[in-house]
Design an enzyme around this catalytic site. Structure first.
Site: not given
Ligand code: NAD
Length: 229
Positions: A86, A104
């Protein structure tokens, strides 16, 4: 050789310094989701939206893949792995994974809101950028926003149906349809595993779960999978 579908979310990139998405307070990097991650937000203020993603693109380019991204690439030494993410960053690719499905979209892609043409995004996108195909100044990031259809769903469901194991890493289980994959996998009789910092919204749907930082629990799980192969 097991067939494994891995779904990843923002949590796998958190330890690379990319902030996760705050579903609880509805903010992402201090912006309201409706302002920066919906087609309506883009129609209202394209400049703000392009600036927001220009910043995310710069942050992703400055980040490095971590031990969890790299471990997933190693898993292919002994297993058939489909990585579905995602995430809109490219840390899986830079960590060595190939054929990653970005359901996404990606920060490195541009999309014409007028004609649907896609091209590689420049480092900084501007509202006046013309589409290389139709010339309309309607460039937007090639990112799937709320209310839009995620990419490559048929391929993902096909991979899930053919899998032996579904693993969900660092995703909160709040954003559909990805949040529904665990139920689809169970329905198809496939083993399911969650790897997350803490139990996610759908945690109880998984056969097994391991909790902790991705850079620790993902390499440990991959080492076990390689040793058992
Ligand atoms: P989310 O932020 O809703 O959830 C993040 C999850 O990661 C949580 O369950 C949390 O407990 C867990 N987490 C946090 N730190 C962690 C770690 N160090 N190790 C393991 N787990 C950890 O993210 P989502 O479920 O991916 O949904 C968010 C939406 O936002 C997606 O659709 C995505 O496209 C977008 N998004 C993408 C990025 C990226 O590309 N890196 C960043 C932020 C948001």
């Amino acid at each position: 050789m097991a067939r494994i579908v891995v779904l990843t979310g923002a949590g796998i990139s958190a330890e690379s310094g990319i902030r996760t998405f705050r579903a609880a307070d509805g903010l992402w990097e201090d912006h309201r989701i409706e302002d920066v991650a919906t087609p309506e937000g883009f129609a209202r203020d394209p400049e703000l939206v392009l600036r927001f993603y220009n910043e995310r693109r710069a942050a992703a380019a400055a980040a490095e893949p971590n031990a969890a991204h790299r471990a997933l690439a190693r898993l292919t030494q002994a297993h058939q792995v489909t990585v579905v993410t995602q995430n809109v960053d490219d840390l899986h690719e830079r960590g060595g994974s190939r054929g990653v499905i970005h359901m996404h979209g990606t920060l490195n892609g541009a999309l014409c809101a007028r004609c649907g043409h896609r091209w590689t995004a420049p480092r900084v996108m501007q509202v006046t950028d013309p589409c290389p195909a139709c010339g309309a100044p309607a460039s937007r990031p090639d990112i799937v926003w709320f209310g839009e259809m995620p990419y490559r769903m048929a391929e993902i469901w096909q991979a899930l149906r053919a899998a032996d194991l579904f693993v969900s890493i660092g995703t909160s289980g709040n954003v559909y349809p990805a949040a529904g994959f665990v139920a689809d996998a169970r329905h198809a009789g496939i083993a399911t595993l969650e790897l997350n910092l803490e139990p996610s919204a759908g945690s109880r749907l998984f056969d097994a779960a391991r909790h902790g930082p991705a850079t620790q629990i993902v390499p440990a799980w991959v080492a076990e999978m390689l040793a058992a192969a």
